[in-house]
Structure formats: structure tokens, C-alpha cells
Design a protein around this motif. Structure first.
Motif, mmCIF file in Angstrom:
data_model
loop_
_atom_site.group_PDB
_atom_site.id
_atom_site.type_symbol
_atom_site.label_atom_id
_atom_site.label_comp_id
_atom_site.label_asym_id
_atom_site.label_seq_id
_atom_site.Cartn_x
_atom_site.Cartn_y
_atom_site.Cartn_z
ATOM 1 N N ILE A 56 42.454 55.735 43.596
ATOM 2 C CA ILE A 56 42.362 54.388 43.038
ATOM 3 C C ILE A 56 42.457 53.340 44.147
ATOM 4 O O ILE A 56 41.624 52.440 44.259
ATOM 5 C CB ILE A 56 43.477 54.161 41.994
ATOM 6 C CG1 ILE A 56 43.253 55.062 40.772
ATOM 7 C CG2 ILE A 56 43.541 52.693 41.573
ATOM 8 C CD1 ILE A 56 44.378 54.998 39.754
ATOM 9 N N PHE A 57 43.467 53.480 44.989
ATOM 10 C CA PHE A 57 43.729 52.457 45.997
ATOM 11 C C PHE A 57 42.773 52.567 47.189
ATOM 12 O O PHE A 57 42.436 51.557 47.809
ATOM 13 C CB PHE A 57 45.193 52.543 46.434
ATOM 14 C CG PHE A 57 46.146 52.267 45.311
ATOM 15 C CD1 PHE A 57 46.397 50.970 44.896
ATOM 16 C CD2 PHE A 57 46.755 53.307 44.611
ATOM 17 C CE1 PHE A 57 47.255 50.695 43.847
ATOM 18 C CE2 PHE A 57 47.618 53.047 43.554
ATOM 19 C CZ PHE A 57 47.864 51.737 43.163
ATOM 20 N N THR A 58 42.312 53.784 47.492
ATOM 21 C CA THR A 58 41.311 53.936 48.548
ATOM 22 C C THR A 58 40.007 53.264 48.147
ATOM 23 O O THR A 58 39.383 52.535 48.928
ATOM 24 C CB THR A 58 41.055 55.425 48.835
ATOM 25 O OG1 THR A 58 42.289 56.062 49.161
ATOM 26 C CG2 THR A 58 40.084 55.599 49.983
ATOM 27 N N GLY B 76 32.303 43.626 49.196
ATOM 28 C CA GLY B 76 32.116 42.254 48.750
ATOM 29 C C GLY B 76 32.621 41.935 47.358
ATOM 30 O O GLY B 76 32.448 40.806 46.883
ATOM 31 N N PHE B 77 33.222 42.888 46.665
ATOM 32 C CA PHE B 77 33.790 42.601 45.348
ATOM 33 C C PHE B 77 35.078 41.800 45.506
ATOM 34 O O PHE B 77 35.781 41.920 46.511
ATOM 35 C CB PHE B 77 34.073 43.900 44.582
ATOM 36 C CG PHE B 77 32.841 44.615 44.101
ATOM 37 C CD1 PHE B 77 32.217 44.245 42.926
ATOM 38 C CD2 PHE B 77 32.308 45.673 44.826
ATOM 39 C CE1 PHE B 77 31.082 44.902 42.470
ATOM 40 C CE2 PHE B 77 31.178 46.342 44.389
ATOM 41 C CZ PHE B 77 30.561 45.952 43.206
ATOM 42 N N THR B 78 35.394 41.002 44.529
ATOM 43 C CA THR B 78 36.647 40.250 44.552
ATOM 44 C C THR B 78 37.823 41.194 44.309
ATOM 45 O O THR B 78 37.627 42.350 43.888
ATOM 46 C CB THR B 78 36.655 39.155 43.480
ATOM 47 O OG1 THR B 78 36.624 39.766 42.181
ATOM 48 C CG2 THR B 78 35.457 38.234 43.640
ATOM 49 N N GLY B 79 39.029 40.711 44.529
ATOM 50 C CA GLY B 79 40.212 41.537 44.305
ATOM 51 C C GLY B 79 40.307 42.086 42.884
ATOM 52 O O GLY B 79 40.470 43.300 42.685
ATOM 53 N N PRO B 80 40.207 41.232 41.847
ATOM 54 C CA PRO B 80 40.254 41.735 40.469
ATOM 55 C C PRO B 80 39.125 42.726 40.159
ATOM 56 O O PRO B 80 39.346 43.717 39.454
ATOM 57 C CB PRO B 80 40.124 40.463 39.627
ATOM 58 C CG PRO B 80 40.649 39.381 40.512
ATOM 59 C CD PRO B 80 40.223 39.760 41.894
ATOM 60 N N GLU B 81 37.910 42.456 40.671
ATOM 61 C CA GLU B 81 36.796 43.379 40.447
ATOM 62 C C GLU B 81 37.059 44.717 41.128
ATOM 63 O O GLU B 81 36.821 45.787 40.543
ATOM 64 C CB GLU B 81 35.496 42.767 40.970
ATOM 65 C CG GLU B 81 34.988 41.590 40.158
ATOM 66 C CD GLU B 81 33.798 40.898 40.806
ATOM 67 O OE1 GLU B 81 33.059 40.185 40.090
ATOM 68 O OE2 GLU B 81 33.588 41.074 42.027
ATOM 69 N N ALA B 82 37.546 44.680 42.376
ATOM 70 C CA ALA B 82 37.825 45.909 43.119
ATOM 71 C C ALA B 82 38.917 46.723 42.445
ATOM 72 O O ALA B 82 38.850 47.957 42.396
ATOM 73 C CB ALA B 82 38.235 45.557 44.552
ATOM 74 N N ALA B 83 39.927 46.044 41.895
ATOM 75 C CA ALA B 83 40.995 46.742 41.180
ATOM 76 C C ALA B 83 40.440 47.453 39.948
ATOM 77 O O ALA B 83 40.798 48.608 39.660
ATOM 78 C CB ALA B 83 42.081 45.750 40.774
ATOM 79 N N SER B 84 39.547 46.785 39.236
ATOM 80 C CA SER B 84 38.948 47.370 38.034
ATOM 81 C C SER B 84 38.066 48.557 38.371
ATOM 82 O O SER B 84 38.012 49.538 37.625
ATOM 83 C CB SER B 84 38.131 46.302 37.290
ATOM 84 O OG SER B 84 38.944 45.209 36.937
ATOM 85 N N GLY C 26 38.409 50.487 41.157
ATOM 86 C CA GLY C 26 39.258 51.536 41.686
ATOM 87 C C GLY C 26 39.935 52.356 40.607
ATOM 88 O O GLY C 26 40.112 53.571 40.764
ATOM 89 N N ILE C 27 40.277 51.730 39.490
ATOM 90 C CA ILE C 27 41.017 52.437 38.441
ATOM 91 C C ILE C 27 40.188 53.568 37.832
ATOM 92 O O ILE C 27 40.736 54.461 37.165
ATOM 93 C CB ILE C 27 41.476 51.440 37.342
ATOM 94 C CG1 ILE C 27 42.685 52.006 36.565
ATOM 95 C CG2 ILE C 27 40.353 51.111 36.396
ATOM 96 C CD1 ILE C 27 43.939 52.086 37.364
ATOM 97 N N ILE C 28 38.882 53.579 38.059
ATOM 98 C CA ILE C 28 38.040 54.692 37.591
ATOM 99 C C ILE C 28 38.561 56.003 38.164
ATOM 100 O O ILE C 28 38.470 57.052 37.530
ATOM 101 C CB ILE C 28 36.566 54.483 38.002
ATOM 102 C CG1 ILE C 28 35.998 53.222 37.343
ATOM 103 C CG2 ILE C 28 35.713 55.690 37.630
ATOM 104 C CD1 ILE C 28 34.594 52.860 37.824
ATOM 105 N N GLY C 29 39.138 55.945 39.382
ATOM 106 C CA GLY C 29 39.642 57.156 40.027
ATOM 107 C C GLY C 29 40.768 57.827 39.273
ATOM 108 O O GLY C 29 41.072 58.997 39.517
ATOM 109 N N GLY C 30 41.413 57.115 38.367
ATOM 110 C CA GLY C 30 42.462 57.724 37.562
ATOM 111 C C GLY C 30 41.930 58.610 36.460
ATOM 112 O O GLY C 30 42.697 59.326 35.812
ATOM 113 N N ALA C 31 40.604 58.574 36.248
ATOM 114 C CA ALA C 31 39.957 59.381 35.191
ATOM 115 C C ALA C 31 40.632 59.172 33.843
ATOM 116 O O ALA C 31 40.847 60.112 33.088
ATOM 117 C CB ALA C 31 39.955 60.865 35.572
ATOM 118 N N ASP C 32 40.970 57.936 33.555
ATOM 119 C CA ASP C 32 41.624 57.586 32.299
ATOM 120 C C ASP C 32 40.869 56.419 31.684
ATOM 121 O O ASP C 32 41.055 55.269 32.079
ATOM 122 C CB ASP C 32 43.084 57.226 32.564
ATOM 123 C CG ASP C 32 43.896 57.105 31.284
ATOM 124 O OD1 ASP C 32 43.315 56.707 30.265
ATOM 125 O OD2 ASP C 32 45.096 57.421 31.311
ATOM 126 N N GLY C 33 40.005 56.712 30.725
ATOM 127 C CA GLY C 33 39.144 55.703 30.127
ATOM 128 C C GLY C 33 39.876 54.513 29.540
ATOM 129 O O GLY C 33 39.555 53.362 29.859
#
Length: 387
Positions: A132-134, A143-151, A153-160
Motif C-alpha cells: 500500500i505505502f510503496t 503526478g497524483f495528488t496525496g489523496p489520490e495516491a492514498a486511494s 495505494g489501498i488497492i494493495g490491501g486486496a480489500d474492496g
């Protein structure tokens, strides 16, 4: 006269307003429907998501249309035209209601016994969140904003549900692509994970047999959700919604005194909310929002996030393998991503291919359910920073 009527009728149909972008999206929706129905890739959510995508890209249907207001003679706004059906159902996503309710049902269906019996597996669930954090940092670099990048990255948790919850709070305009990516990769767990697991482990490590887990008492199972809720909410108040509902559902299960609402939470409630959540999230994937270069970046970054999470879990499993004197099979680390219970089953299948007498499923369920907690906490961290 008759020709004029036909002409007027034709002008009122969606065929006239249909664009090539909407045709592409209808094709994507049909492809996802094929994967859900024929290939049975995560059908419980992929089917309503893909059908919601189909509905949103039908011109003139106005299913996701917002209400239109006009100022009346009294100087106050009045509804001139009500919004579409899916627009109102979508408010449950926008207001952060549906994902916690999904977590309530997940908690009611989850046995935390393997995690309680082997608390070390919590570390494997935490290690798998590294993706997630990587990926968050990779998204920032693109070039994504912080909130966009956080959203993303959370895909890596494999939790829809966690991905939907965080994205609806931080970057709702990316909800469609992120939801499709998250659930697509969850569905592809049996395809994506095994090559990574085999590349990072030796045959000897994969053949490792683990000792049977100790029995867990009812008292431990009842106290666990209470303690986790208190500690988790005190540490990260922003994660209290997801974590609290997950643990409430589990307390329904383990207490043994609310059988009726326990059954409702794991059956009727989660099924109803799944329909609303999946269909309305899919409906956010309209052509103008989905067919952009950023969508391809999101899908690629999602795959990277999921792969890094799997790899991090396996590598930490190797550390535990060495530290335990070769008593921990590193394969269970891959289950630290929270695709419950599919990721745990993949650990079992890969391990059993190397050693038919190997039974890793219950051992893998520890890091698997720890991953659910870990992804909720990771979402809480990101939400506390960017929310």
C-alpha cells in the motif's frame, strides 16, 4: 404525420445520443459480466459492479443524474427534477455507510481463532500492507495528488470495501477505476500470487509442515473483538468505523447470545448492502471519468501494489521461517493480503503441491484475517493524514 412521429420517437431514443466512448464502456461492462458469470471471478461483487457500469453508460437514462434545483418565488431552492435511482442509492457510498456495513457482515463470517492461536501471524498481515505505502509513493511520483495516491495505494490491501471507503472520502472521482481494479485483482488472486510465491521461496521452504494450532477458548474469542476495537480506535480514531463494525460482527458471532442478528448480519444484511454498493460503485465508471490515461496508470499501479503486498508477506514469512528454526512455512505470508479466504486457499494449494501431506489452510487464515485488520488500519492512517 406518421413519419414525423417516427422521427420524433427516434430522436428521443438513446441510440441517437450514444457516443463511441459509451460504446467502449458498454463493451468493458460486458467483458466484466463475462468474467463474473462464465469465469466466476469474484461474482458477488464483480457482477453488480459491471452491471452498474453498464447502466451508467446508457445515454439519456439519467440513472446517476443529480437533482436539478431552481429558485422559487420565495427565494428558496426547489426541486425541478429529481435525481436518478442510482444517484440516491449512491449516497450510501458517498456518506461512508455501505463499506462499514459490509465489514459488519465480514466480521460475522470471520473466525479469528487462527490469529488468536498464533499472534505472530499478525506480523505477516502487517507486512503485506507494505504494498500500500510503496505504491502510494509510486503514485506520487507519477503526478497524483496525496489523496489520490492514498486511494490508489489501498488497492494493495486486496480489500474492496476498504478501497471503496477510503476512495469515497479522499478521491471520489477515481472511485470507478479503483473499484474495478481492486475487485479484478481480488478475483485474480489464484493467478497472480502463485508465481510470486514460487519465485521467492525454495522447494524446501514450501514443503515445510507446521504444527497444529492450539485450541482457542470461547473467552479469548469474545474478548478479542472488544480489545481490538478499544486499542484500534484509541490508536487511530479514523479507522474506528471500519474496525468497529468488523469487530461488532465478530462479537455477534462469538458471543453466542444474538443468534438471530448474527445470521442477519452474515446473510440478509451483507447481501442487500452488496447489491447497493456494487451497483452504485460500478455506476461511477462513466465514459468521461473512466476513459482517461490516469485509469491505465491506476490499473497498473494496483497490480504493482497487490504484487508488492504478496511479496512482502512471503519475504517476512521467510524471516519467520529462519527465526523459528524452520517451523513456519513462508507461503502463509502471501495470505496477509486481505482477500479472505481466497488468499489462504492459494497458500494451501501451493504448499500441498510440494507436499501432499501439508495442510496450511488454518495457519494461513491467521495472516489472512490479520490482513483485514491491517488494511483497515492502513486506511485509517491515510485518512488521518489526508482526510
Amino acid at each position: 404525420m406518421f413519419i414525423d412521429v417516427i422521427r420524433d420517437f427516434w430522436a428521443s431514443t438513446g441510440f441517437v445520443a450514444l457516443t463511441w466512448q459509451q460504446l467502449v464502456m458498454l463493451g468493458v461492462a460486458c467483458l466484466l459480466l463475462y468474467l463474473a458469470i462464465v469465469k466466476q471471478y469474484e461474482p458477488l461483487l464483480l457482477l453488480p459492479i459491471s452491471f452498474g457500469m453498464l447502466l451508467a453508460n446508457l445515454p439519456l437514462a439519467f440513472l446517476m443524474g443529480e437533482p436539478i434545483y431552481e429558485i422559487g418565488k420565495d427565494g428558496l431552492p426547489h426541486v425541478k427534477q429529481y435525481g436518478g435511482l442510482l444517484y440516491y442509492l449512491y449516497q450510501g457510498v458517498k456518506l461512508g455507510i455501505y463499506p462499514p456495513l459490509i465489514f459488519l457482515g465480514v466480521g460475522a463470517m470471520t473466525d479469528f481463532g487462527p490469529l488468536i492461536a498464533n499472534p505472530r501471524s499478525l506480523l505477516l498481515g502487517a507486512a503485506a500492507q507494505f504494498g500500500i505505502f510503496t505504491t502510494f509513493m509510486g503514485a506520487i511520483a507519477l503526478g497524483f495528488t496525496g489523496p489520490e495516491a492514498a486511494s490508489i495505494g489501498i488497492i494493495g490491501g486486496a480489500d474492496g470495501p476498504t478501497a471503496i471507503f477510503l476512495t469515497s472520502k479522499l478521491a471520489p472521482h477515481l472511485l470507478g477505476p479503483i473499484a474495478v481494479a481492486a475487485y479484478s485483482y481480488m478475483a485474480l488472486v489464484p493467478i497472480i500470487q502463485p508465481p510470486i510465491m514460487k519465485a521467492l521461496t525454495t522447494r524446501e521452504e514450501r514443503r515445510t509442515k507446521m504444527e497444529q494450532l492450539r485450541p482457542v477458548t470461547k473467552t479469548e474469542k469474545v474478548l478479542f473483538p472488544i480489545i481490538v476495537t478499544i486499542l484500534g480506535a484509541l490508536l487511530l480514531p479514523s479507522a474506528a468505523g471500519l474496525l468497529g463494525m468488523l469487530m461488532l460482527g465478530n462479537l455477534f458471532r462469538e458471543s453466542g447470545v444474538v443468534d438471530r442478528i448474527f445470521k442477519t448480519a452474515q446473510n440478509e444484511l451483507i447481501n442487500i448492502v452488496t447489491i447497493f454498493l456494487g451497483t452504485t460503485v460500478g455506476a461511477t465508471a462513466s465514459a468521461e471519468k473512466f476513459l482517461r490515461a490516469d485509469t491505465l496508470k491506476i490499473i497498473a499501479l494496483g497490480l504493482i501494489a497487490f504484487s508488492i503486498g504478496t511479496a512482502a508477506g512471503v519475504l517476512f514469512g521467510k524471516i519467520m521461517y529462519i527465526a523459528s528454526g524452520k517451523k513456519v512455512n513462508p507461503l502463509i505470508g502471501s495470505a496477509g493480503v486481505s482477500a479472505v479466504p481466497m488468499a489462504a486457499r492459494v497458500s494451501q494449494v501451493v504448499g500441498q503441491k510440494e507436499n501432499p501431506s501439508n495442510f496450511l489452510l488454518m495457519h494461513a487464515m491467521g495472516p489472512n484475517v490479520a490482513g483485514v485488520i491491517g488494511s483497515a488500519i492502513a486506511a485509517g492512517v491515510l485518512l488521518s493524514i489526508f482526510g
